[in-house]
Design a protein around this motif. Structure first.
Motif, PDB file in Angstrom:
ATOM      1  N   PRO A 129       0.620  -1.119  -0.027  1.00  8.38           N
ATOM      2  CA  PRO A 129      -0.060   0.468   0.266  1.00  8.38           C
ATOM      3  C   PRO A 129       0.783   1.278   0.110  1.00  8.38           C
ATOM      4  CG  PRO A 129      -0.062  -1.101   1.872  1.00  8.38           C
ATOM      5  CD  PRO A 129       0.432  -1.737   0.735  1.00  8.38           C
ATOM      6  N   ALA A 130       2.310   1.525   0.828  1.00  8.81           N
ATOM      7  CA  ALA A 130       2.799   2.682   0.581  1.00  8.81           C
ATOM      8  C   ALA A 130       3.243   2.687  -0.927  1.00  8.81           C
ATOM      9  CB  ALA A 130       4.226   1.786   1.389  1.00  8.81           C
ATOM     10  N   ARG A 131       3.713   1.735  -1.622  1.00  5.75           N
ATOM     11  CA  ARG A 131       4.050   1.838  -2.859  1.00  5.75           C
ATOM     12  C   ARG A 131       2.760   2.433  -4.242  1.00  5.75           C
ATOM     13  NH1 ARG A 131       8.522  -1.622  -5.541  1.00  5.75           N
ATOM     14  NH2 ARG A 131      10.864  -0.687  -4.172  1.00  5.75           N
ATOM     15  N   VAL A 132       1.744   1.247  -3.336  1.00  5.50           N
ATOM     16  CA  VAL A 132       0.769   1.579  -4.161  1.00  5.50           C
ATOM     17  C   VAL A 132       0.163   3.085  -4.189  1.00  5.50           C
ATOM     18  CG1 VAL A 132      -2.215   1.584  -4.034  1.00  5.50           C
ATOM     19  CG2 VAL A 132      -0.207  -0.409  -4.263  1.00  5.50           C
ATOM     20  N   GLU A 133       0.661   3.780  -2.778  1.00  5.17           N
ATOM     21  CA  GLU A 133      -0.165   5.537  -2.537  1.00  5.17           C
ATOM     22  C   GLU A 133       0.999   6.944  -3.617  1.00  5.17           C
ATOM     23  OE1 GLU A 133      -0.836   8.851   1.329  1.00  5.17           O
ATOM     24  OE2 GLU A 133      -0.396   6.011   1.731  1.00  5.17           O
ATOM     25  N   GLU A 134       2.393   6.155  -3.100  1.00  6.18           N
ATOM     26  CA  GLU A 134       3.568   7.054  -3.891  1.00  6.18           C
ATOM     27  C   GLU A 134       3.597   6.684  -5.234  1.00  6.18           C
ATOM     28  OE1 GLU A 134       6.943   9.888  -3.394  1.00  6.18           O
ATOM     29  OE2 GLU A 134       5.108   9.201  -2.004  1.00  6.18           O
ATOM     30  N   VAL A 135       3.308   5.753  -5.310  1.00  4.18           N
ATOM     31  CA  VAL A 135       3.625   5.927  -7.465  1.00  4.18           C
ATOM     32  C   VAL A 135       1.761   6.079  -8.047  1.00  4.18           C
ATOM     33  CG1 VAL A 135       2.934   4.375  -9.168  1.00  4.18           C
ATOM     34  CG2 VAL A 135       4.358   4.381  -7.978  1.00  4.18           C
ATOM     35  N   GLY A 136       0.786   6.367  -6.972  1.00  7.21           N
ATOM     36  CA  GLY A 136      -0.295   7.305  -7.369  1.00  7.21           C
ATOM     37  C   GLY A 136      -0.678   8.436  -7.829  1.00  7.21           C
ATOM     38  N   SER A 137       0.156   8.742  -6.204  1.00  2.47           N
ATOM     39  CA  SER A 137       0.219  10.523  -6.673  1.00  2.47           C
ATOM     40  C   SER A 137       1.426  10.986  -7.381  1.00  2.47           C
ATOM     41  CB  SER A 137       0.364  11.068  -4.952  1.00  2.47           C
ATOM     42  OG  SER A 137       2.131  10.447  -4.183  1.00  2.47           O
ATOM     43  N   ARG A 138       2.800  10.405  -7.221  1.00  2.00           N
ATOM     44  CA  ARG A 138       3.878  11.276  -8.854  1.00  2.00           C
ATOM     45  C   ARG A 138       3.198  11.647  -9.395  1.00  2.00           C
ATOM     46  NH1 ARG A 138       9.969   8.642  -7.055  1.00  2.00           N
ATOM     47  NH2 ARG A 138       9.639   8.445  -4.568  1.00  2.00           N
ATOM     48  N   ILE A 139       2.339   9.919 -10.424  1.00  2.00           N
ATOM     49  CA  ILE A 139       2.214  10.083 -11.651  1.00  2.00           C
ATOM     50  C   ILE A 139       0.852  10.700 -11.716  1.00  2.00           C
ATOM     51  CG2 ILE A 139       0.131   7.983 -11.373  1.00  2.00           C
ATOM     52  CD1 ILE A 139       2.620   8.464 -14.291  1.00  2.00           C
ATOM     53  N   LYS A 140       0.203  11.694 -10.733  1.00  2.00           N
ATOM     54  CA  LYS A 140      -1.317  12.609 -11.093  1.00  2.00           C
ATOM     55  C   LYS A 140      -0.686  13.700 -11.149  1.00  2.00           C
ATOM     56  CE  LYS A 140      -6.046  13.784  -9.275  1.00  2.00           C
ATOM     57  NZ  LYS A 140      -5.756  13.960  -7.435  1.00  2.00           N
ATOM     58  N   ARG A 141       0.762  13.663 -10.326  1.00  2.00           N
ATOM     59  CA  ARG A 141       1.237  15.167 -10.812  1.00  2.00           C
ATOM     60  C   ARG A 141       1.853  15.531 -12.078  1.00  2.00           C
ATOM     61  NH1 ARG A 141       3.493  14.034  -5.081  1.00  2.00           N
ATOM     62  NH2 ARG A 141       5.625  13.521  -6.244  1.00  2.00           N
ATOM     63  N   TRP A 142       2.353  14.285 -12.482  1.00  2.00           N
ATOM     64  CA  TRP A 142       3.148  13.744 -13.749  1.00  2.00           C
ATOM     65  C   TRP A 142       2.144  14.355 -14.869  1.00  2.00           C
ATOM     66  CZ3 TRP A 142       2.409  10.650 -18.122  1.00  2.00           C
ATOM     67  CH2 TRP A 142       3.183  10.409 -19.140  1.00  2.00           C
ATOM     68  N   ALA A 143       1.267  12.999 -15.324  1.00  4.60           N
ATOM     69  CA  ALA A 143      -0.690  13.772 -16.006  1.00  4.60           C
ATOM     70  C   ALA A 143      -0.477  15.334 -16.195  1.00  4.60           C
ATOM     71  CB  ALA A 143      -1.189  12.143 -15.750  1.00  4.60           C
ATOM     72  N   VAL A 144      -1.069  15.570 -14.710  1.00  2.53           N
ATOM     73  CA  VAL A 144      -1.749  16.780 -14.563  1.00  2.53           C
ATOM     74  C   VAL A 144      -0.473  17.923 -14.884  1.00  2.53           C
ATOM     75  CG1 VAL A 144      -3.358  17.794 -13.110  1.00  2.53           C
ATOM     76  CG2 VAL A 144      -3.726  15.736 -13.295  1.00  2.53           C
ATOM     77  N   ASP A 145       0.689  17.846 -14.424  1.00  2.00           N
ATOM     78  CA  ASP A 145       1.078  18.972 -13.995  1.00  2.00           C
ATOM     79  C   ASP A 145       2.338  18.724 -15.066  1.00  2.00           C
ATOM     80  OD1 ASP A 145      -0.262  20.108 -11.820  1.00  2.00           O
ATOM     81  OD2 ASP A 145       1.539  18.682 -10.444  1.00  2.00           O
ATOM     82  N   GLU A 146       3.251  17.856 -15.139  1.00  2.00           N
ATOM     83  CA  GLU A 146       3.976  18.185 -16.639  1.00  2.00           C
ATOM     84  C   GLU A 146       4.047  18.066 -17.864  1.00  2.00           C
ATOM     85  OE1 GLU A 146       8.284  15.800 -16.669  1.00  2.00           O
ATOM     86  OE2 GLU A 146       6.880  15.308 -14.456  1.00  2.00           O
TER      87      GLU A 146
END
Length: 437
Positions: A129-146
Motif C-alpha cells: 500500500p505504501a508503494r501504491v500510494e506513492e506511485v499514485g500521487s507521483r503519476i498524477k502530478r506528472w500527468a496533470v502538472d508536467e
C-alpha cells in the motif's frame, strides 16, 4: 465522423520551450541542476527522477545483483523440467499459485471484485500500500502538472484507473518507486493516446494514421534537415498524447539500455499497427472473422508493458536472448492472453458505449451465430487456451536456455500477466461482469 483534431489541453509556453530546448531548438531555460550523467541499466533513483526522492524503498541493486539467480533457482529450474502435467508452470511465479479456474457462483452476476468464473488465472498478493500510494500521487502530478494530459473534469476517471495499484501489482520486483514510475508514465501515456486519438475523449478512426504516425515520432525521433527539424520539434508539444509520449520516453530512455529502448519502440509500432487495423474496420463497419480479430489483437495488445519488465526490474535481458523465436512466442502469448482478459472484463463497459465496440465475445457472437452468453463463455475458453500455451512456451524457453536473466525475465512477464488480471478483477470503478452464470 469528423476528424477530432488536436486533443486535450494546450501546453504552456514554459513547458513547450523546455521541451524544445531538450531537442536543441529555441532558447534554453536555465537548468535548475547540473545535467545527469548517462544512467546505468539499474539507474539510481536520483537519475530517474531528480525532483522526487523515493519513499520507503530499498537501495537499488548493484549491477551484478540485478541479474543474480533467485535464491530458489535450483528448485525453480527443476520444477520447470518436472512441472505439473509436464508444463512446469508453477515455477514461473514469485508467489504461491492457487489452482484456478474460479468456480461459478450459484446463480446470477458474480460479486463486485470477483474473478470471472471459469477464467484460468493466478492470484497475486495485495500490492504494497505504501508503494501504491506513492506511485499514485507521483503519476498524477506528472500527468496533470508536467505534461498537462488531463483537464480537471477527467480527474475522477484518472483516479478510478488506479495506476499505482496496477503498476505495483505488475512489477513486484521493481527495486524503487522510481523504477515503478518508468512503467507508470508509459502506461498513462499509452492511455492518453488511446483516449484522445482512438476512443473515449474525442477519438475517431478518421485520420488516425496521421495522428499516430506523428505521435510515434515522440518515441522514435525524426532525423530530417535543419530547415524542417524545428517544425517537427514544435509538433511534439502540440497536444497531450505527444507531450505524454515524449516525456515518458525521456524518462524510460534514461533508465534503459539502447537495446531496451529500441525494443520498446518496436513494440509500440506493433501497437499502433493494431490501432490502425481496428480503425479501418470501424470506418467500413466490418466485423472481422474470429481469426482476423485475434490477429489484430496480437498487435493492439498489452505487449509493450510486460516486455519492459527487465528495465523496471533494474536489469537487462540481452537482445540476442530476447530475439529468440521461442522467447518471442512466449511474449506474444502472454500479451494475447492479457488482452483477451481485458476484452472479458471490459465487456459490459463496452456494451454501454455508443456504437459497436469490437471485443472477442462480440465477434464470436456475430461470426459464429451464438448467443451473447455462449459467445462470452467461449471467449473465456480462448483466454484459457492462450494462458496454457503461454505457460508451456515459457517453460520450454526456460528449460532450453537456463540463463539467470532468462529465468528472471520469464518470471517478470508471468507476474505481469497475473498483476494485469488482478487489476482488471479488482477495478470495480471501471469494470463489472455480465449476468451469465
Amino acid at each position: 465522423m469528423p476528424d477530432p483534431g488536436p486533443c486535450c489541453l494546450p501546453p504552456s509556453r514554459t513547458d513547450a520551450l523546455a521541451r524544445l530546448a531538450a531537442l536543441g531548438v529555441g532558447p534554453r531555460p536555465a537548468p535548475s541542476s547540473p545535467p545527469a550523467a548517462p544512467a546505468a541499466v539499474a539507474a539510481p533513483a536520483a537519475d530517474l527522477a531528480p525532483d522526487e526522492a523515493p519513499v520507503g524503498d530499498p537501495p537499488a541493486p548493484e549491477p551484478e545483483a540485478a541479474v543474480a539467480v533467485p535464491d530458489d533457482a535450483s528448485a525453480f529450474v527443476e520444477r520447470l523440467r518436472r512441472g505439473p502435467s509436464g508444463l512446469g508452470t508453477l515455477s514461473l511465479h514469485l508467489a504461491p499459485r492457487e489452482e484456478p479456474p474460479t468456480p461459478a457462483p450459484a446463480s446470477g452476476r458474480p460479486a463486485p471484485g470477483s474473478p470471472i468464473p471459469g477464467l484460468y488465472h493466478h492470484p497475486v498478493p495485495e500490492p504494497d500500500p505504501a508503494r501504491v500510494e506513492e506511485v499514485g500521487s507521483r503519476i498524477k502530478r506528472w500527468a496533470v502538472d508536467e505534461v498537462q494530459a488531463y483537464p480537471p473534469e477527467w480527474e475522477d476517471q484518472f483516479d478510478g484507473f488506479s495506476v499505482g495499484r496496477y503498476m505495483v501489482a505488475c512489477h513486484p520486483d521493481a527495486p524503487t518507486v522510481d523504477h515503478l514510475m518508468i512503467a507508470a508514465r508509459l502506461m498513462v501515456a499509452e492511455n492518453v493516446v488511446d483516449d484522445c486519438y482512438c476512443e473515449d475523449h474525442g477519438g475517431s478512426p478518421v485520420g488516425l494514421g496521421g495522428r499516430l504516425l506523428l505521435a510515434h515520432t515522440a518515441l522514435d525521433a525524426v532525423h530530417t534537415t535543419a530547415e524542417y527539424q524545428p517544425a517537427w520539434a514544435r509538433s511534439l508539444v502540440s497536444d497531450a498524447p505527444r507531450r505524454s509520449y515524449l516525456s515518458a520516453m525521456e524518462y524510460f530512455a534514461r533508465a534503459a539500455t539502447p537495446s531496451q529502448a529500441d525494443r520498446f519502440r518496436h513494440d509500440m509500432a506493433r501497437l499502433h499497427l493494431g490501432y490502425l487495423a481496428e480503425a479501418a474496420w470501424a470506418e467500413t463497419e466490418y466485423v472481422p472473422e474470429v481469426a482476423e480479430y485475434l490477429a489484430m489483437r496480437q498487435f493492439n495488445n498489452f505487449r509493450p508493458c510486460p516486455t519492459i519488465t527487465d528495465t523496471v526490474g533494474g536489469y537487462e535481458l540481452p537482445a540476442d536472448l530476447h530475439a529468440l523465436p521461442a522467447m518471442q512466442r512466449a511474449i506474444a502469448l502472454a500479451g494475447n492472453a492479457s488482452t483477451i482478459a481485458n476484452d472479458l472484463y471490459s465487456y459490459t463497459k463496452e456494451l454501454d458505449s455508443p456504437g459497436l465496440h469490437l471485443n472477442l465475445p462480440v465477434v464470436i457472437a456475430e461470426r459464429e451465430n451464438l448467443s451473447a452468453k455462449e459467445s462470452y463463455l467461449k471467449a473465456v475458453e480462448v483466454h484459457n487456451d492462450l494462458m496454457h500455451a503461454f505457460e508451456a512456451a515459457a517453460a520450454e524457453v526456460a528449460a532450453s536456455w537456463p540463463d539467470a536473466r532468462v529465468l528472471r525475465f520469464l518470471r517478470g512477464v508471468a507476474v505481469w500477466v497475473d498483476g494485469n488480471h488482478y487489476w482488471h478483477q479488482t477495478n470495480t470503478y471501471r469494470y463489472s461482469l455480465p449476468d451469465f452464470w
